[in-house]
Design a protein around this motif. Structure first.
Motif, PDB file in Angstrom:
ATOM      1  N   LYS A 140     -52.039 -26.544   5.696  1.00 47.59           N
ATOM      2  CA  LYS A 140     -52.342 -25.262   5.048  1.00 47.59           C
ATOM      3  C   LYS A 140     -51.394 -24.976   3.884  1.00 47.59           C
ATOM      4  O   LYS A 140     -51.751 -24.277   2.943  1.00 47.59           O
ATOM      5  N   PHE A 189     -52.744 -26.722   0.905  1.00 44.96           N
ATOM      6  CA  PHE A 189     -53.858 -25.936   0.358  1.00 44.96           C
ATOM      7  C   PHE A 189     -53.336 -24.771  -0.486  1.00 44.96           C
ATOM      8  O   PHE A 189     -53.753 -24.598  -1.626  1.00 44.96           O
ATOM      9  N   SER A 190     -52.434 -23.983   0.080  1.00 47.28           N
ATOM     10  CA  SER A 190     -51.994 -22.798  -0.652  1.00 47.28           C
ATOM     11  C   SER A 190     -51.246 -23.184  -1.932  1.00 47.28           C
ATOM     12  O   SER A 190     -51.380 -22.523  -2.957  1.00 47.28           O
ATOM     13  N   SER A 207     -58.303 -20.438   1.561  1.00 47.84           N
ATOM     14  CA  SER A 207     -58.854 -20.904   2.840  1.00 47.84           C
ATOM     15  C   SER A 207     -60.101 -20.115   3.235  1.00 47.84           C
ATOM     16  O   SER A 207     -60.943 -20.619   3.967  1.00 47.84           O
ATOM     17  N   TYR A 235     -63.664 -21.684   2.749  1.00 49.13           N
ATOM     18  CA  TYR A 235     -64.126 -22.863   3.485  1.00 49.13           C
ATOM     19  C   TYR A 235     -64.071 -22.614   4.982  1.00 49.13           C
ATOM     20  O   TYR A 235     -63.230 -21.851   5.458  1.00 49.13           O
ATOM     21  N   VAL A 281     -62.635 -28.537   7.587  1.00 48.94           N
ATOM     22  CA  VAL A 281     -61.890 -29.521   6.821  1.00 48.94           C
ATOM     23  C   VAL A 281     -62.136 -30.892   7.447  1.00 48.94           C
ATOM     24  O   VAL A 281     -61.916 -31.078   8.646  1.00 48.94           O
ATOM     25  N   MET A 314     -61.239 -24.393   9.931  1.00 44.81           N
ATOM     26  CA  MET A 314     -60.204 -23.743   9.118  1.00 44.81           C
ATOM     27  C   MET A 314     -59.311 -22.893  10.019  1.00 44.81           C
ATOM     28  O   MET A 314     -58.106 -22.795   9.780  1.00 44.81           O
ATOM     29  N   LEU A 371     -55.207 -23.063  10.069  1.00 49.71           N
ATOM     30  CA  LEU A 371     -54.366 -21.908   9.747  1.00 49.71           C
ATOM     31  C   LEU A 371     -53.401 -21.539  10.879  1.00 49.71           C
ATOM     32  O   LEU A 371     -52.476 -20.754  10.674  1.00 49.71           O
ATOM     33  N   LEU A 377     -63.051 -30.277   1.848  1.00 52.61           N
ATOM     34  CA  LEU A 377     -63.202 -28.878   2.267  1.00 52.61           C
ATOM     35  C   LEU A 377     -64.679 -28.511   2.241  1.00 52.61           C
ATOM     36  O   LEU A 377     -65.355 -28.720   1.230  1.00 52.61           O
TER      37      LEU A 377
END
Ligand SMILES: Nc1nc2c(c(=O)[nH]1)N[C@H]1C(S)=C(S)[C@@H](COP(=O)(O)O)O[C@H]1N2
Ligand SMILES: [Mo]
Length: 174
Positions: free
Chosen positions: A89, A92-93, A99, A102, A105, A119, A123, A172
């Protein structure tokens, strides 16, 4: 030669060319994936195509952490190991990926192994990582008998079944 034979010969020739073209396209794909593994690259994609290709330099720049997780393999029992990596995560950020856009993943490996994560799981705190070292050593490639250069670690997976080795792609899905 009669017409029937001519038709058969043409059909066989067309099939042979089609098989050849398919094999060629496939080998290109494989070579590209192997090259990505040698260079320790991972590509992130969504339905619109490539978002970013990242390497070790990018990942180490995100402040990787050490964490323990219990590895269970087909030829050894469960054993606690010390991994170095970064939470998925956080990758991603860092790339500005939202997030909320989507739901799923997919993590794909050079051998075709594919793992699906929700997701929601991604997270969760301290659960899903992209690791590049185990006990202070590089994971090594498939050719070297390793499990890297990158391996997905899902700490909550008791039997390591989704610990995707040789990761090349992260997709994603909405
Ligand atoms: N790329 C890839 N990753 C994979 C697998 C695989 O076949 N290919 N097997 C999974 C399974 S079922 C387990 S238990 C762990 C450990 O597998 P190993 O026993 O083959 O090392 O890796 C997981 N990750
Ligand atoms: Mo397994």
């Amino acid at each position: 030669m009669d017409r029937k034979n001519t038709i058969i010969i043409v059909l066989v020739a067309v099939l042979a060319v089609a098989v050849g073209v398919a094999a060629f396209l496939n080998s290109g794909n494989l070579t590209e994936k192997r090259k990505m593994q040698q260079e320790a690259k991972v590509v992130l994609k969504d339905r619109d195509g490539e978002i970013e290709t990242i390497g070790l330099g990018y990942i180490t720049g995100l402040h990787p952490v050490e964490f323990s997780a219990t590895l269970d393999t087909s030829n050894s029992g469960p054993r606690e190991q010390l991994y170095t990596g970064i939470e998925l995560k956080k990758i991603f950020s860092s790339l500005g990926i939202d997030s909320r856009d989507y739901s799923t993943v997919l993590v794909k490996a050079v051998d075709g192994y594919t793992v699906a994560l929700t997701m929601e799981e991604v997270l969760k705190e301290s659960n899903i990582y992209l690791a590049y070292q185990m006990n202070g050593e590089s994971l090594g490639t498939k050719e070297e008998g390793g499990s890297g250069p990158y391996q997905l670690i899902v700490r909550e997976d008791q039997f390591s079944q989704r610990w995707c080795k040789f990761v090349t792609e992260v997709i994603l899905e909405e």
